[in-house]
Design an enzyme around this catalytic site. Structure first.
Site, mmCIF file in Angstrom:
data_model
loop_
_atom_site.group_PDB
_atom_site.id
_atom_site.type_symbol
_atom_site.label_atom_id
_atom_site.label_comp_id
_atom_site.label_asym_id
_atom_site.label_seq_id
_atom_site.Cartn_x
_atom_site.Cartn_y
_atom_site.Cartn_z
ATOM 1 C CB ALA A 205 -0.935 0.042 1.336
ATOM 2 C CG ASN A 206 -0.147 4.776 -1.843
ATOM 3 O OD1 ASN A 206 -0.895 5.431 -1.172
ATOM 4 N ND2 ASN A 206 -0.433 4.315 -2.815
#
Ligand code: CTP
Length: 393
Positions: A205-206
């Site tokens: 993810a970020n």
């Protein structure tokens, strides 16, 4: 809000007509007065008693009785908006042909109010050239379409033709009756990160919070747009008056965006993962004693902004974001050309923007570059929404 607005709801024949009952209630909760017109086929699916109870108004289902009671012309003039939900294939055909063989047909010819239709039919019927031609005719006449959605049907098959949910129809009514500059326009917004699974418990993810994308969706809705917000996993609350579609992966985000078309504009503010793990493990990856760390093979994700920018149903205005730490404008200009979009909101992320409260952006387009001062993401959103309204006017 729909305080004091008068909505004429025409219910035609479809198994989805039960959603019209929920819609009537939602519209009334927003303060609208709803009068229902039930067609002969519609009455095979919902009763006039249910509609009368939920609208707290008489239900009109007979041209000749209506003549005596109120008259189709008066009913047509009474309405601030006429909404056909569900609209069957034959109702669309009757509308396209201007048939006035029943009360609904007479009203639809006599009204000068905006007309919205929410189609509901089997996918094969929706995709039939006859229906396509009828839809094109009605669109050219200014009739607004809400959906249809894609998904499971009453029959054991799925595809486009599903009646949109009552909440989305209510949003579309609010947008059509708003006096904001984006009244009647449908705008698609992507927001948040995507999660790309490694195995059933792990993902890549970020740090995107969704704050900027969600603020943009809210600002567009405040200007009267009907907004579909396709969001990756975020902790943000749903913005008011916005249709939210939740997704996890980039591929799901693209599918949800394509399903939301047609749209007048699209703002791609999501931080979409560029890569995913090529083969998601079916079982949790285990540490094997003595074995080293696993090597993950990556695959490219679809580029949603670039895909929509060359789509057969491309929104008129395509806006992307770019996060840059250096040569911000130069990189944004290159990105504009590469993605095929109309504007790039170039973000200077040399500070703490990702997940932060403020943004410093440059609006880069073929016309040139506008430098906006550093400001809260809500203000960036409000300013962008006004520029979108100008561009789509
Ligand atoms: N975008 C998208 N789908 C992707 C990747 C990006 O829709 N798979 C959109 C984003 O929503 C954003 C813009 O494209 O509007 C950002 O483009 P991207 O190429 O990812 O640029 P940066 O993140 O700025 O990074 P870089 O230029 O370093 O690749």
């Amino acid at each position: 809000m729909l305080q004091g607005r008068r909505i004429l709801l025409i219910v035609s024949g479809s198994v989805a007509a039960f959603k019209a009952l929920m819609l009537a209630r939602l519209l009334r909760e927003e303060g609208a007065t709803v009068r229902a017109v039930l067609t002969a086929a519609g009455a095979r699916f919902v009763t006039r008693e249910s509609l009368a109870a939920l609208t707290a108004e008489p239900v009109f289902d007979d041209l000749w009785a209506a003549e005596a009671e109120i008259g189709h012309i008066r009913l047509a003039r009474w309405a601030d908006l006429v909404l056909v939900a569900p609209a069957s294939a034959s109702r669309l055909a009757a509308m396209a042909g201007g048939l006035a063989t029943d009360l609904a047909g007479c009203i639809l010819l006599a009204t000068r109010a905006p007309v919205l239709v929410a189609p509901a039919m089997n996918p094969a019927m929706w995709e039939h050239p006859a229906t396509e031609a009828n839809v094109a005719t009605l669109r050219a006449r200014g009739v607004g379409f809400i959906g249809p959605d894609s998904g499971a049907m009453a029959e054991p098959e799925s595809g486009p033709g599903r009646l949109v949910e009552p909440e989305a129809m209510c949003d579309a009514v609010r947008a059509a009756l708003s006096d904001g500059p984006l009244r009647g326009q449908h705008i698609l917004v992507t927001s948040g990160p995507t999660h790309e699974p490694i195995d059933p418990v792990r993902y890549i993810a970020n740090r995107s919070s969704g704050r900027q994308g969600h603020a943009i969706a809210a600002a567009l809705a405040r200007l009267g747009a009907r907004v579909t917000l396709v969001s990756g996993p975020v902790a943000m609350p749903d913005p008011a008056g916005v249709q939210v579609v939740r997704v996890e992966t980039a591929r799901e985000m693209l599918a949800a965006c394509e399903a939301a078309l047609p749209a007048d504009g699209a703002i791609c503010a999501a931080a979409v993962a560029d890569w995913r793990v090529a083969r998601e493990a079916g079982q949790k990856l285990k540490k094997e004693p003595g074995a080293g760390a696993p090597v993950l093979e990556m695959a490219l994700n679809p580029d949603i902004l670039a895909t929509l920018s060359v789509h057969a149903r491309r929104p008129r205005l395509m806006v992307g974001f770019a996060a840059e730490t250096e040569q911000v404008v130069e990189h944004a200009q290159a990105k504009l050309a590469r993605k095929g979009c109309d504007w790039i909101m170039a973000n200077d992320v040399s500070g703490d923007v990702m997940g932060g409260m403020e943004n410093a952006v440059h609006l880069v387009s073929a016309e040139g570059v506008e430098d906006w001062p550093r400001m809260p993401k809500e203000e960036v959103a409000a300013r962008l929404a006004l520029r979108v309204a100008e561009a789509l006017a």
